[in-house]
Design a protein around this motif. Structure first.
Motif, PDB file in Angstrom:
ATOM      1  N   ILE A  46       0.576  -0.951   0.069  1.00  0.00           N
ATOM      2  CA  ILE A  46       0.291   0.045  -0.122  1.00  0.00           C
ATOM      3  C   ILE A  46       0.997   1.420   0.564  1.00  0.00           C
ATOM      4  O   ILE A  46       0.688   2.087  -1.008  1.00  0.00           O
TER       5      ILE A  46
ATOM      6  N   VAL B 204       2.240   1.447  -3.809  1.00  0.00           N
ATOM      7  CA  VAL B 204       1.110   2.473  -4.130  1.00  0.00           C
ATOM      8  C   VAL B 204       1.714   4.028  -4.232  1.00  0.00           C
ATOM      9  O   VAL B 204       0.858   4.540  -4.808  1.00  0.00           O
ATOM     10  N   ASP B 205       1.082   4.515  -2.809  1.00  0.00           N
ATOM     11  CA  ASP B 205       1.066   5.468  -2.639  1.00  0.00           C
ATOM     12  C   ASP B 205       2.211   6.397  -3.163  1.00  0.00           C
ATOM     13  O   ASP B 205       1.812   7.555  -4.287  1.00  0.00           O
TER      14      ASP B 205
ATOM     15  N   ARG C  92      -3.962  -0.818  -5.583  1.00  0.00           N
ATOM     16  CA  ARG C  92      -4.170  -0.460  -3.630  1.00  0.00           C
ATOM     17  C   ARG C  92      -5.090  -0.719  -3.756  1.00  0.00           C
ATOM     18  O   ARG C  92      -5.023  -1.298  -2.052  1.00  0.00           O
TER      19      ARG C  92
ATOM     20  N   GLU D  75      -5.236  -3.902  -0.319  1.00  0.00           N
ATOM     21  CA  GLU D  75      -6.058  -3.030   1.050  1.00  0.00           C
ATOM     22  C   GLU D  75      -6.610  -4.742   1.261  1.00  0.00           C
ATOM     23  O   GLU D  75      -7.125  -5.154   2.394  1.00  0.00           O
TER      24      GLU D  75
END
Length: 409
Positions: free
Chosen positions: A121, A124-125, A211, A215
């Motif tokens: 995550i 990806v951010d 993302r 998650e």
């Protein structure tokens, strides 16, 4: 025995009194061991017929059973997945409440998966931040390319206008060069716009999807971690629970223990009567039981449920035809009994084996006029015959400690 004594009192005894006082025959002389059958044949025959009739009527209208049990429910303590025990929170024979943890499995693999999902995550951010910068750069390149293209197009237009007024001012080679420059700048602008669209698509579609997948992986890992802790589903007592840290638990091969729910089987008994009693038993029928776990006491019960099918006749599809003669056990009428007076069966442990006797009661039908006349008189007699079984079950209750303790099988 009671029925035989009663039958003898109204058959053999009057016959003997008639022979003795009317005919003058004396016991031990005319009536002796060798002539007793001939002399008292009418009384003995009447006694046998009456005793058999009484026994048939009593056991039909007041059925007895030795199959009375207070069944209770158990819950297997199982984990959702196999694994090694990391921590144990309770001990054997300990009372737990619903929601309290019982034991926890090792979660190193699930913790690693959760950490991997968190890092994904974050990755990806970070990629989204970089894509935003790339998008800003692409927008700047588009503005720059558009200005260069505009300048080249203006230059080409000016040169073409000059060539139209005077062909000797601008050569064809220069015009061709300007056209190629405009085409090249136009293609570069299209490429930069396509690059911008790709970055926008990555920001709008690809990165959110990546993302969401990360998650979901994190949620799955956290769910596995939560499932690693086994909680009590109901209030009850833990039985046969011998887990220690390091033990291997498998939900298929090895349960961790058994949870006996609080109050399960208390004050509720299941009795199996013979099939011949199917027309006698009904809701509200009075049943008296006595149990080995609570001797010297007869507990009055009432029928609250009747299973209208007999378990011995159940059929499950298999690869072989069923032969009825293989069904050796005919099955019984299953009834559910509950105490008439609250608290009478509280001290009977669930699972106790008891005996019971049911009593017919036609009082309501007689008072309602459904049974009248001579039939009502006979029905009253039949209901009153239940006193014989009532005496028998009380005698059994009194003799049960002697039978179990002094004369065991």
């Amino acid at each position: 025995m009671l029925e035989l004594i009663f039958s003898a009192l109204i058959t053999i005894v009057p016959d003997y009194l008639y022979r003795h006082y009317k005919q003058g025959k004396r016991l031990g002389h005319e009536i002796n061991l060798f002539t007793v059958w001939y002399e008292l044949r009418w009384g003995i025959t009447s006694c046998a017929v009456l005793a058999i009739t009484l026994l048939t009527v009593i056991f039909y209208f007041h059925p007895t059973t030795t199959n009375v049990t207070s069944l209770f429910r158990t819950v297997s303590i199982l984990s959702d997945r196999p694994g090694r025990v990391e921590e144990v929170y309770v001990s054997d024979n300990e009372f737990v409440r619903a929601g309290e943890p019982i034991f926890r499995l090792d979660t190193q693999r699930q913790q690693a998966a959760a950490e991997t999902a968190r890092r994904r995550i974050a990755e990806v951010d970070a990629a989204a931040t970089v894509a935003q910068a790339e998008l800003a750069a692409a927008e700047g390149n588009i503005v720059s390319s558009e200005s260069q293209l505009k300048q080249s197009q203006d230059e080409l237009t000016r040169r073409q206008n000059l060539a139209g007024r005077n062909q000797n001012v601008v050569s064809e080679q220069e015009l061709a060069r300007l056209r190629l420059t405009v085409d090249g700048l136009s293609g570069s602008l299209d490429a930069i716009k396509a690059q911008r669209d790709a970055i926008q698509a990555r920001l709008r579609v690809l990165l959110p999807a990546q993302r969401a997948s990360a998650e979901a992986a994190l949620t799955q890992a956290e769910t596995e971690i939560e499932k690693s802790t086994v909680y009590a589903g109901t209030n009850g007592t833990v039985r046969q629970f011998k887990l220690k840290p390091g033990d291997l638990v498998n939900p298929i091969l090895r349960p961790a223990g058994i949870l006996v729910p609080e109050g399960s089987g208390r004050g509720r008994f299941q009795a199996g009567f013979g099939q011949i009693s199917a027309q006698i038993l009904h809701l509200g029928t009075i049943v008296e039981i006595t149990c080995a776990s609570k001797p010297l006491e007869v507990i009055p019960m009432a029928v609250t449920e009747i299973q209208r099918v007999i378990a011995g006749g159940q059929l499950r599809p298999t690869d072989q035809l069923i032969d009825i003669q293989d069904r050796a056990r005919p099955g019984t009428i299953l009834t559910v009994l509950e105490p008439i007076y609250a608290g009478h069966a509280n001290y009977v442990p669930p699972g106790s084996r008891c005996i019971g006797v049911a009593y017919s009661n036609h009082d309501k039908a007689i008072k309602a006029g459904e049974i009248s006349g001579f039939s009502a008189f006979l029905t009253r007699i039949v209901d009153g015959m239940g006193i014989a079984n009532a005496l028998v079950i009380r005698i059994q209750s009194l003799l049960l400690p002697v039978k179990v303790l002094v004369f065991p099988n």
